[in-house]
Scaffold this motif. Structure first.
Motif, PDB file in Angstrom:
ATOM      1  N   PHE A  79      10.680 -23.962 -26.269  1.00  0.00           N
ATOM      2  CA  PHE A  79       9.680 -23.282 -27.095  1.00  0.00           C
ATOM      3  C   PHE A  79       9.012 -24.195 -28.111  1.00  0.00           C
ATOM      4  O   PHE A  79       7.829 -24.007 -28.424  1.00  0.00           O
ATOM      5  N   ASN A  80       9.738 -25.181 -28.632  1.00  0.00           N
ATOM      6  CA  ASN A  80       9.108 -26.108 -29.573  1.00  0.00           C
ATOM      7  C   ASN A  80       8.038 -26.958 -28.896  1.00  0.00           C
ATOM      8  O   ASN A  80       6.949 -27.175 -29.435  1.00  0.00           O
ATOM      9  N   ILE A  81       8.358 -27.427 -27.692  1.00  0.00           N
ATOM     10  CA  ILE A  81       7.400 -28.230 -26.918  1.00  0.00           C
ATOM     11  C   ILE A  81       6.193 -27.379 -26.537  1.00  0.00           C
ATOM     12  O   ILE A  81       5.038 -27.802 -26.673  1.00  0.00           O
ATOM     13  N   LYS A  82       6.449 -26.159 -26.065  1.00  0.00           N
ATOM     14  CA  LYS A  82       5.357 -25.298 -25.619  1.00  0.00           C
ATOM     15  C   LYS A  82       4.462 -24.868 -26.772  1.00  0.00           C
ATOM     16  O   LYS A  82       3.247 -24.705 -26.599  1.00  0.00           O
ATOM     17  N   ALA A  83       5.045 -24.682 -27.947  1.00  0.00           N
ATOM     18  CA  ALA A  83       4.235 -24.333 -29.120  1.00  0.00           C
ATOM     19  C   ALA A  83       3.257 -25.461 -29.430  1.00  0.00           C
ATOM     20  O   ALA A  83       2.079 -25.221 -29.733  1.00  0.00           O
ATOM     21  N   LYS A  84       3.722 -26.690 -29.337  1.00  0.00           N
ATOM     22  CA  LYS A  84       2.837 -27.837 -29.573  1.00  0.00           C
ATOM     23  C   LYS A  84       1.752 -27.919 -28.502  1.00  0.00           C
ATOM     24  O   LYS A  84       0.599 -28.251 -28.791  1.00  0.00           O
ATOM     25  N   ARG A  85       2.118 -27.606 -27.266  1.00  0.00           N
ATOM     26  CA  ARG A  85       1.143 -27.633 -26.176  1.00  0.00           C
ATOM     27  C   ARG A  85       0.079 -26.550 -26.359  1.00  0.00           C
ATOM     28  O   ARG A  85      -1.102 -26.784 -26.111  1.00  0.00           O
ATOM     29  N   ILE A  86       0.495 -25.377 -26.771  1.00  0.00           N
ATOM     30  CA  ILE A  86      -0.464 -24.294 -27.017  1.00  0.00           C
ATOM     31  C   ILE A  86      -1.413 -24.680 -28.148  1.00  0.00           C
ATOM     32  O   ILE A  86      -2.627 -24.454 -28.064  1.00  0.00           O
ATOM     33  N   LYS A  87      -0.878 -25.293 -29.199  1.00  0.00           N
ATOM     34  CA  LYS A  87      -1.717 -25.732 -30.316  1.00  0.00           C
ATOM     35  C   LYS A  87      -2.702 -26.817 -29.866  1.00  0.00           C
ATOM     36  O   LYS A  87      -3.872 -26.816 -30.289  1.00  0.00           O
ATOM     37  N   ALA A  88      -2.262 -27.715 -29.008  1.00  0.00           N
ATOM     38  CA  ALA A  88      -3.155 -28.763 -28.498  1.00  0.00           C
ATOM     39  C   ALA A  88      -4.250 -28.155 -27.633  1.00  0.00           C
ATOM     40  O   ALA A  88      -5.423 -28.539 -27.719  1.00  0.00           O
ATOM     41  N   PHE A  89      -3.864 -27.181 -26.808  1.00  0.00           N
ATOM     42  CA  PHE A  89      -4.849 -26.482 -25.979  1.00  0.00           C
ATOM     43  C   PHE A  89      -5.853 -25.747 -26.860  1.00  0.00           C
ATOM     44  O   PHE A  89      -7.069 -25.760 -26.600  1.00  0.00           O
ATOM     45  N   LEU A  90      -5.361 -25.103 -27.906  1.00  0.00           N
ATOM     46  CA  LEU A  90      -6.221 -24.337 -28.802  1.00  0.00           C
ATOM     47  C   LEU A  90      -7.244 -25.240 -29.501  1.00  0.00           C
ATOM     48  O   LEU A  90      -8.391 -24.846 -29.700  1.00  0.00           O
ATOM     49  N   GLU A  91      -6.818 -26.433 -29.834  1.00  0.00           N
ATOM     50  CA  GLU A  91      -7.730 -27.387 -30.468  1.00  0.00           C
ATOM     51  C   GLU A  91      -8.888 -27.731 -29.529  1.00  0.00           C
ATOM     52  O   GLU A  91     -10.047 -27.809 -29.947  1.00  0.00           O
ATOM     53  N   TRP A  92      -8.561 -27.926 -28.243  1.00  0.00           N
ATOM     54  CA  TRP A  92      -9.619 -28.171 -27.246  1.00  0.00           C
ATOM     55  C   TRP A  92     -10.515 -26.938 -27.101  1.00  0.00           C
ATOM     56  O   TRP A  92     -11.738 -27.047 -27.104  1.00  0.00           O
ATOM     57  N   LEU A 109     -15.227 -30.711 -12.040  1.00  0.00           N
ATOM     58  CA  LEU A 109     -14.506 -31.967 -12.213  1.00  0.00           C
ATOM     59  C   LEU A 109     -14.434 -32.370 -13.682  1.00  0.00           C
ATOM     60  O   LEU A 109     -13.380 -32.796 -14.172  1.00  0.00           O
ATOM     61  N   GLN A 110     -15.543 -32.214 -14.398  1.00  0.00           N
ATOM     62  CA  GLN A 110     -15.547 -32.529 -15.833  1.00  0.00           C
ATOM     63  C   GLN A 110     -14.549 -31.648 -16.569  1.00  0.00           C
ATOM     64  O   GLN A 110     -13.768 -32.127 -17.401  1.00  0.00           O
ATOM     65  N   LEU A 111     -14.565 -30.365 -16.263  1.00  0.00           N
ATOM     66  CA  LEU A 111     -13.679 -29.423 -16.933  1.00  0.00           C
ATOM     67  C   LEU A 111     -12.219 -29.731 -16.614  1.00  0.00           C
ATOM     68  O   LEU A 111     -11.350 -29.709 -17.502  1.00  0.00           O
ATOM     69  N   ARG A 112     -11.945 -30.044 -15.376  1.00  0.00           N
ATOM     70  CA  ARG A 112     -10.571 -30.387 -14.970  1.00  0.00           C
ATOM     71  C   ARG A 112     -10.079 -31.621 -15.718  1.00  0.00           C
ATOM     72  O   ARG A 112      -8.945 -31.663 -16.205  1.00  0.00           O
ATOM     73  N   ASN A 113     -10.936 -32.633 -15.817  1.00  0.00           N
ATOM     74  CA  ASN A 113     -10.556 -33.853 -16.536  1.00  0.00           C
ATOM     75  C   ASN A 113     -10.303 -33.581 -18.010  1.00  0.00           C
ATOM     76  O   ASN A 113      -9.386 -34.165 -18.616  1.00  0.00           O
ATOM     77  N   GLU A 114     -11.088 -32.691 -18.593  1.00  0.00           N
ATOM     78  CA  GLU A 114     -10.872 -32.334 -19.999  1.00  0.00           C
ATOM     79  C   GLU A 114      -9.529 -31.625 -20.177  1.00  0.00           C
ATOM     80  O   GLU A 114      -8.785 -31.906 -21.123  1.00  0.00           O
ATOM     81  N   LEU A 115      -9.221 -30.718 -19.282  1.00  0.00           N
ATOM     82  CA  LEU A 115      -7.943 -30.008 -19.360  1.00  0.00           C
ATOM     83  C   LEU A 115      -6.771 -30.976 -19.210  1.00  0.00           C
ATOM     84  O   LEU A 115      -5.774 -30.884 -19.934  1.00  0.00           O
ATOM     85  N   LEU A 116      -6.906 -31.923 -18.288  1.00  0.00           N
ATOM     86  CA  LEU A 116      -5.828 -32.886 -18.048  1.00  0.00           C
ATOM     87  C   LEU A 116      -5.635 -33.838 -19.224  1.00  0.00           C
ATOM     88  O   LEU A 116      -4.572 -34.461 -19.357  1.00  0.00           O
ATOM     89  N   SER A 117      -6.642 -33.941 -20.085  1.00  0.00           N
ATOM     90  CA  SER A 117      -6.523 -34.817 -21.256  1.00  0.00           C
ATOM     91  C   SER A 117      -5.760 -34.152 -22.396  1.00  0.00           C
ATOM     92  O   SER A 117      -5.401 -34.807 -23.371  1.00  0.00           O
ATOM     93  N   ILE A 118      -5.487 -32.852 -22.261  1.00  0.00           N
ATOM     94  CA  ILE A 118      -4.769 -32.108 -23.307  1.00  0.00           C
ATOM     95  C   ILE A 118      -3.264 -32.344 -23.150  1.00  0.00           C
ATOM     96  O   ILE A 118      -2.727 -32.257 -22.045  1.00  0.00           O
ATOM     97  N   ASN A 119      -2.599 -32.615 -24.235  1.00  0.00           N
ATOM     98  CA  ASN A 119      -1.153 -32.844 -24.202  1.00  0.00           C
ATOM     99  C   ASN A 119      -0.416 -31.659 -23.581  1.00  0.00           C
ATOM    100  O   ASN A 119      -0.554 -30.525 -24.032  1.00  0.00           O
TER     101      ASN A 119
END
Length: 216
Positions: A79-92, A109-119
């Motif tokens: 849950f600690n890791i996932k909380a950080k991931r959700i926050k990183a996604f939210l920032e994007w 393709l652009q959108l996929r690359n942007e998503l993959l750049s999120i922690n």
């Protein structure tokens, strides 16, 4: 779509019916669920979603601290890791003013690359978000797809994107088709094509090579 792919899809859809995936009330819930389901069961995700539901909007989660969010999603594990991931996604997501219609207009393709750049957003998570939240036709390569295709007799590539592209080359760019194809594969893996398969009564029995050795 080549004959065998079409046959598999038709048989599964006929047997299980439309799945109306992803199980979520809103695209945002779908995206949060796709992060929560990493390395856990959907049952645990449902518990976490119930806890976080009073805050289940971008602006509400934005106001939660990472620690507060982590406690709400404890049942999802890591849950600690996932909380950080959700926050990183939210920032994007916030960089687009939380406007899903604007995001849907982006090139796939652009959108996929942007998503993959999120922690914390890997290929599988990025693709389910593309498919179920942003309406982009993409084949999701998960453990279920690998298991089923191997047992049916396909020698699919080990690398995720090579596998994905091989399927996408023969499956029409139809968002509804990709949506249902992934959903019925998941359902079939849970009902019949389990780790220890139940072959009796399987709707794909007559087209399956029944390769039951490991493909890892």
């Amino acid at each position: 779509m080549t004959r065998k792919y079409q046959l598999i899809y038709d048989k599964l859809l006929d047997y299980y019916g439309p799945q109306n995936w992803w199980p979520a009330d809103t695209p945002f819930e779908m995206m949060i669920g796709s992060i929560l389901v990493q390395n856990t069961s959907w049952r645990n995700v449902e518990k976490a979603l119930e806890e976080v539901r009073p805050f289940l909007s971008p602006k509400h989660i934005e106001k939660l601290t990472t620690e507060e969010l982590a406690q709400l999603i404890r049942s999802s594990g890591f849950f600690n890791i996932k909380a950080k991931r959700i926050k990183a996604f939210l920032e994007w997501y916030k960089s687009y003013n939380y406007d899903i219609d604007v995001i849907k207009k982006l090139d796939k393709l652009q959108l996929r690359n942007e998503l993959l750049s999120i922690n914390g957003i890997g290929r599988e998570t990025a693709d389910v978000i593309l498919l179920y939240a942003f309406d982009k036709p993409v084949f999701v390569v998960d453990a279920y797809a690998r298991r089923i295709f191997y047992r049916l007799g396909f020698d699919m590539p080990k690398f995720y994107d090579t596998f994905r592209k091989q399927v996408e080359e023969v499956v029409p760019e139809d968002i509804g088709l990709y949506n249902e194809f992934h959903a019925v594969l998941v359902e079939h893996a849970k009902v019949y094509c389990k780790s220890v398969p139940i072959c009796n009564g399987c709707p794909l029995f007559d087209v399956c090579d029944r390769r039951l050795d490991s493909n890892d």
